[in-house]
Design a protein around this motif. Structure first.
Motif, mmCIF file in Angstrom:
data_model
loop_
_atom_site.group_PDB
_atom_site.id
_atom_site.type_symbol
_atom_site.label_atom_id
_atom_site.label_comp_id
_atom_site.label_asym_id
_atom_site.label_seq_id
_atom_site.Cartn_x
_atom_site.Cartn_y
_atom_site.Cartn_z
ATOM 1 N N UNK A 65 6.943 -6.574 10.920
ATOM 2 C CA UNK A 65 5.522 -6.441 11.247
ATOM 3 C C UNK A 65 4.850 -5.450 10.312
ATOM 4 N N UNK A 66 5.509 -4.366 10.019
ATOM 5 C CA UNK A 66 4.957 -3.369 9.095
ATOM 6 C C UNK A 66 4.690 -3.992 7.724
ATOM 7 N N UNK A 67 5.592 -4.835 7.284
ATOM 8 C CA UNK A 67 5.437 -5.471 5.977
ATOM 9 C C UNK A 67 4.299 -6.487 5.970
ATOM 10 N N UNK A 68 4.231 -7.331 7.009
ATOM 11 C CA UNK A 68 3.204 -8.374 7.004
ATOM 12 C C UNK A 68 1.816 -7.815 7.277
ATOM 13 N N UNK A 69 1.738 -6.638 7.902
ATOM 14 C CA UNK A 69 0.422 -6.023 8.106
ATOM 15 C C UNK A 69 -0.206 -5.576 6.787
ATOM 16 N N UNK A 70 0.615 -5.436 5.743
ATOM 17 C CA UNK A 70 0.073 -5.058 4.439
ATOM 18 C C UNK A 70 -0.527 -6.254 3.696
ATOM 19 N N UNK A 71 -0.225 -7.470 4.164
ATOM 20 C CA UNK A 71 -0.829 -8.675 3.584
ATOM 21 C C UNK A 71 -2.191 -8.913 4.233
ATOM 22 N N UNK A 72 -2.998 -9.773 3.625
ATOM 23 C CA UNK A 72 -4.267 -10.108 4.275
ATOM 24 C C UNK A 72 -4.066 -11.264 5.246
#
Length: 103
Positions: A85-92
């Motif tokens: 989740x931390x990683x995908x929150x950095x994507x738009x």
């Protein structure tokens, strides 16, 4: 015949207002909206949330029923995996939608 049940969504509305009031980033807001909707057992919670958000926050975009259902699906997909989740929150949002729909 499709008959709507009279369901009290006031607790969900309060949780949605709290999420918006915290002024998070777009991805954090969408994740929180998905979390709030996942907490509801009703099938129509996403549509009810979309309707409420569109009326309460007309200056904000992205609250169509389809997009709010995607927020719910996003949380279902990543809610149990904090490191992912931390990683995908950095994507738009668009990139995340493409990832979710690619499967």
């Amino acid at each position: 015949m499709n008959i709507r049940k009279d369901i009290d969504y006031s607790a969900m509305h309060a949780a949605l207002d709290l999420a918006v009031a915290q002024n998070p980033s777009q991805m954090e807001l969408y994740c929180e909206i998905g979390k709030v909707i996942c907490a509801r057992p009703e099938k129509g919670a996403a549509v009810a949330a979309a309707s409420y958000l569109s009326v309460q926050y007309p200056d904000m975009a992205g609250f169509s029923p389809r997009n709010v259902r995607r927020m719910r699906d996003f949380y279902r997909l990543y809610g149990d995996m904090p490191e992912m989740l931390t990683k995908v929150l950095s994507l738009n949002w668009t990139q995340n939608v493409v990832i979710m729909e690619a499967e």
